[in-house]
Motif scaffolding. Structure first.
Motif, PDB file in Angstrom:
ATOM      1  N   ILE A  24       0.847  -1.184   0.000  1.00 43.50           N
ATOM      2  CA  ILE A  24       0.000   0.000   0.000  1.00 43.50           C
ATOM      3  C   ILE A  24       0.887   1.240   0.000  1.00 43.50           C
ATOM      4  N   TYR A  25       0.616   2.110  -0.964  1.00 43.88           N
ATOM      5  CA  TYR A  25       1.403   3.330  -1.148  1.00 43.88           C
ATOM      6  C   TYR A  25       0.527   4.550  -0.908  1.00 43.88           C
ATOM      7  N   GLY A  26       1.118   5.589  -0.339  1.00 42.23           N
ATOM      8  CA  GLY A  26       0.380   6.831  -0.097  1.00 42.23           C
ATOM      9  C   GLY A  26      -0.661   6.651   0.987  1.00 42.23           C
ATOM     10  N   ASN A  27      -1.759   7.376   0.873  1.00 45.79           N
ATOM     11  CA  ASN A  27      -2.846   7.322   1.857  1.00 45.79           C
ATOM     12  C   ASN A  27      -3.433   5.915   1.895  1.00 45.79           C
ATOM     13  N   ASP A  28      -3.492   5.326   3.081  1.00 48.75           N
ATOM     14  CA  ASP A  28      -3.936   3.932   3.192  1.00 48.75           C
ATOM     15  C   ASP A  28      -5.436   3.758   3.419  1.00 48.75           C
ATOM     16  N   LYS A  29      -6.172   4.828   3.599  1.00 49.57           N
ATOM     17  CA  LYS A  29      -7.604   4.724   3.912  1.00 49.57           C
ATOM     18  C   LYS A  29      -8.394   4.001   2.811  1.00 49.57           C
ATOM     19  N   LEU A  30      -8.249   4.430   1.554  1.00 49.23           N
ATOM     20  CA  LEU A  30      -8.980   3.805   0.463  1.00 49.23           C
ATOM     21  C   LEU A  30      -8.537   2.366   0.241  1.00 49.23           C
ATOM     22  N   SER A  31      -7.257   2.115   0.365  1.00 45.81           N
ATOM     23  CA  SER A  31      -6.739   0.755   0.187  1.00 45.81           C
ATOM     24  C   SER A  31      -7.260  -0.167   1.278  1.00 45.81           C
ATOM     25  N   ASP A  32      -7.343   0.332   2.499  1.00 51.72           N
ATOM     26  CA  ASP A  32      -7.882  -0.475   3.593  1.00 51.72           C
ATOM     27  C   ASP A  32      -9.349  -0.820   3.342  1.00 51.72           C
ATOM     28  N   LYS A  33     -10.115   0.145   2.838  1.00 48.39           N
ATOM     29  CA  LYS A  33     -11.527  -0.116   2.535  1.00 48.39           C
ATOM     30  C   LYS A  33     -11.648  -1.167   1.431  1.00 48.39           C
ATOM     31  N   ARG A  34     -10.807  -1.079   0.418  1.00 51.25           N
ATOM     32  CA  ARG A  34     -10.839  -2.047  -0.685  1.00 51.25           C
ATOM     33  C   ARG A  34     -10.448  -3.436  -0.181  1.00 51.25           C
ATOM     34  N   TYR A  35      -9.413  -3.501   0.664  1.00 51.36           N
ATOM     35  CA  TYR A  35      -8.981  -4.787   1.212  1.00 51.36           C
ATOM     36  C   TYR A  35     -10.094  -5.414   2.051  1.00 51.36           C
ATOM     37  N   GLU A  36     -10.780  -4.610   2.840  1.00 54.37           N
ATOM     38  CA  GLU A  36     -11.891  -5.118   3.655  1.00 54.37           C
ATOM     39  C   GLU A  36     -13.009  -5.648   2.755  1.00 54.37           C
ATOM     40  N   GLN A  40     -14.356  -9.497   2.820  1.00 59.54           N
ATOM     41  CA  GLN A  40     -15.759  -9.851   3.017  1.00 59.54           C
ATOM     42  C   GLN A  40     -16.274 -10.717   1.865  1.00 59.54           C
ATOM     43  N   ALA A  41     -15.874 -10.401   0.636  1.00 59.31           N
ATOM     44  CA  ALA A  41     -16.292 -11.196  -0.516  1.00 59.31           C
ATOM     45  C   ALA A  41     -15.707 -12.606  -0.429  1.00 59.31           C
ATOM     46  N   ARG A  42     -14.449 -12.714  -0.045  1.00 61.32           N
ATOM     47  CA  ARG A  42     -13.805 -14.022   0.112  1.00 61.32           C
ATOM     48  C   ARG A  42     -14.535 -14.851   1.173  1.00 61.32           C
ATOM     49  N   LYS A  43     -14.890 -14.214   2.290  1.00 62.47           N
ATOM     50  CA  LYS A  43     -15.596 -14.902   3.364  1.00 62.47           C
ATOM     51  C   LYS A  43     -16.961 -15.396   2.882  1.00 62.47           C
TER      52      LYS A  43
END
Length: 56
Positions: A24-36, A40-43
């Motif tokens: 993750i590069y730069g601001n991590d907020k959007l990347s964290d939301k995408r990872y979550e 959730q989709a994987r689960k």
């Protein structure tokens, strides 16, 4: 996230901030939301296929 791809290929304005599923590069907020969202989709997929796998 596109910014993470740009950071990965070496965009000079993006610094690596952490690794959480991918770099993750730069601001991590959007990347964290995408990872979550991916987590959730994987689960959900695992919950849906579990009855089929355990059927035998």
């Amino acid at each position: 996230m596109f910014k993470d791809v740009l950071g990965y290929i070496g965009h000079p304005s993006l610094k690596l901030v952490k690794i959480n599923g991918w770099k993750i590069y730069g601001n991590d907020k959007l990347s964290d939301k995408r990872y979550e969202s991916f987590s959730q989709a994987r689960k959900k997929v695992r919950e849906l296929i579990s009855p089929m796998v355990n059927y035998h």
